[in-house]
Write a protein that holds these residues in place. Structure first.
Motif, PDB file in Angstrom:
ATOM      1  N   VAL A  77      -1.208   9.171 -13.203  1.00  0.00           N
ATOM      2  CA  VAL A  77      -1.070   8.672 -11.832  1.00  0.00           C
ATOM      3  C   VAL A  77       0.421   8.638 -11.494  1.00  0.00           C
ATOM      4  O   VAL A  77       1.215   8.030 -12.210  1.00  0.00           O
ATOM      5  N   VAL A  78       0.780   9.296 -10.407  1.00  0.00           N
ATOM      6  CA  VAL A  78       2.177   9.436  -9.989  1.00  0.00           C
ATOM      7  C   VAL A  78       2.346   8.836  -8.602  1.00  0.00           C
ATOM      8  O   VAL A  78       1.536   9.087  -7.707  1.00  0.00           O
ATOM      9  N   VAL A  79       3.409   8.027  -8.434  1.00  0.00           N
ATOM     10  CA  VAL A  79       3.732   7.441  -7.143  1.00  0.00           C
ATOM     11  C   VAL A  79       5.188   7.763  -6.834  1.00  0.00           C
ATOM     12  O   VAL A  79       6.072   7.496  -7.653  1.00  0.00           O
ATOM     13  N   SER A  80       5.431   8.361  -5.700  1.00  0.00           N
ATOM     14  CA  SER A  80       6.782   8.731  -5.263  1.00  0.00           C
ATOM     15  C   SER A  80       7.529   9.518  -6.341  1.00  0.00           C
ATOM     16  O   SER A  80       8.704   9.290  -6.595  1.00  0.00           O
ATOM     17  N   GLY A  81       6.818  10.425  -7.002  1.00  0.00           N
ATOM     18  CA  GLY A  81       7.437  11.329  -7.967  1.00  0.00           C
ATOM     19  C   GLY A  81       7.566  10.800  -9.381  1.00  0.00           C
ATOM     20  O   GLY A  81       8.053  11.504 -10.258  1.00  0.00           O
ATOM     21  N   LYS A  82       7.123   9.579  -9.648  1.00  0.00           N
ATOM     22  CA  LYS A  82       7.258   9.002 -10.990  1.00  0.00           C
ATOM     23  C   LYS A  82       5.892   8.566 -11.524  1.00  0.00           C
ATOM     24  O   LYS A  82       5.112   7.930 -10.816  1.00  0.00           O
ATOM     25  N   ALA A  83       5.632   8.899 -12.799  1.00  0.00           N
ATOM     26  CA  ALA A  83       4.384   8.483 -13.434  1.00  0.00           C
ATOM     27  C   ALA A  83       4.389   6.972 -13.616  1.00  0.00           C
ATOM     28  O   ALA A  83       5.374   6.396 -14.084  1.00  0.00           O
ATOM     29  N   VAL A  84       3.282   6.329 -13.229  1.00  0.00           N
ATOM     30  CA  VAL A  84       3.178   4.866 -13.347  1.00  0.00           C
ATOM     31  C   VAL A  84       2.016   4.437 -14.235  1.00  0.00           C
ATOM     32  O   VAL A  84       1.847   3.243 -14.478  1.00  0.00           O
ATOM     33  N   GLU A  87       0.839  -1.193   0.000  1.00  0.00           N
ATOM     34  CA  GLU A  87       0.000   0.000   0.000  1.00  0.00           C
ATOM     35  C   GLU A  87       0.873   1.242   0.000  1.00  0.00           C
ATOM     36  O   GLU A  87       1.900   1.297   0.676  1.00  0.00           O
ATOM     37  N   LEU A  88       0.469   2.254  -0.776  1.00  0.00           N
ATOM     38  CA  LEU A  88       1.206   3.512  -0.860  1.00  0.00           C
ATOM     39  C   LEU A  88       0.254   4.634  -1.233  1.00  0.00           C
ATOM     40  O   LEU A  88      -0.953   4.429  -1.270  1.00  0.00           O
ATOM     41  N   ILE A  89       0.791   5.806  -1.509  1.00  0.00           N
ATOM     42  CA  ILE A  89      -0.029   6.964  -1.864  1.00  0.00           C
ATOM     43  C   ILE A  89       0.224   7.324  -3.328  1.00  0.00           C
ATOM     44  O   ILE A  89       1.369   7.394  -3.771  1.00  0.00           O
ATOM     45  N   ALA A  90      -0.862   7.558  -4.064  1.00  0.00           N
ATOM     46  CA  ALA A  90      -0.776   7.980  -5.465  1.00  0.00           C
ATOM     47  C   ALA A  90      -1.323   9.394  -5.585  1.00  0.00           C
ATOM     48  O   ALA A  90      -2.210   9.794  -4.827  1.00  0.00           O
ATOM     49  N   LYS A  91      -0.780  10.146  -6.542  1.00  0.00           N
ATOM     50  CA  LYS A  91      -1.271  11.495  -6.829  1.00  0.00           C
ATOM     51  C   LYS A  91      -1.791  11.517  -8.257  1.00  0.00           C
ATOM     52  O   LYS A  91      -1.200  10.915  -9.152  1.00  0.00           O
ATOM     53  N   LEU A  92      -2.889  12.228  -8.458  1.00  0.00           N
ATOM     54  CA  LEU A  92      -3.518  12.309  -9.764  1.00  0.00           C
ATOM     55  C   LEU A  92      -3.344  13.709 -10.335  1.00  0.00           C
ATOM     56  O   LEU A  92      -3.731  14.688  -9.694  1.00  0.00           O
ATOM     57  N   HIS A  93      -2.745  13.777 -11.520  1.00  0.00           N
ATOM     58  CA  HIS A  93      -2.437  15.044 -12.181  1.00  0.00           C
ATOM     59  C   HIS A  93      -3.171  15.145 -13.509  1.00  0.00           C
ATOM     60  O   HIS A  93      -3.185  14.183 -14.277  1.00  0.00           O
TER      61      HIS A  93
END
Length: 134
Positions: free
Chosen positions: A71-78, A51-57
């Protein structure tokens, strides 16, 4: 209080809590297998469930989808939300009056199941993003 007031709390980045179903699967994760493997830190017979945190741009300049949500996780688009999920997501964000906001949510890496000594299933990312409730 509700989700709309939470959006207005901070335009740059807001965390949205889901119902822990993790039912939004991103697309394009096949290009990020090495990075997702690094983030998950484990392959096993059961697979992983990190489990982690994702950011939506917003990605307005995307030539394949004018509604693209990266969708970005820890600064990288995945990967991206699917076309359908992107459309629904943007509609909800625009209704809240915070177009372009960066939303964070919980995510889980799934897959990575060992199939043989050298073979394992692909990894993917599922989001705990309650689009219908936004």
């Amino acid at each position: 209080m509700g989700i709309y007031s939470d959006f207005k709390a901070g335009i740059e980045d807001v965390f949205v809590e889901g119902d822990r179903r993790f039912d939004i699967e991103i697309i394009g994760a096949s290009d990020c297998q090495e990075y997702l493997g690094f983030l998950s830190r484990s392959y096993s017979k059961r697979g992983c469930d990190s489990e982690l945190i994702a950011k939506l741009h917003y990605e307005n300049g995307n030539p394949h989808d004018s509604n693209a949500i990266r969708v970005v996780v820890s600064g990288k688009a995945v990967g991206y939300l699917s076309h359908e999920d992107s459309r629904r997501y943007r509609a909800r964000i625009e209704q809240a009056g915070v177009d372009g906001i960066i939303v964070s949510c919980k995510a889980i890496i799934v897959g990575g199941k060992r199939i043989g000594f050298f073979k394992k299933s692909d990894l993917n990312l599922h989001l705990d993003l309650p689009i219908a409730k936004l």
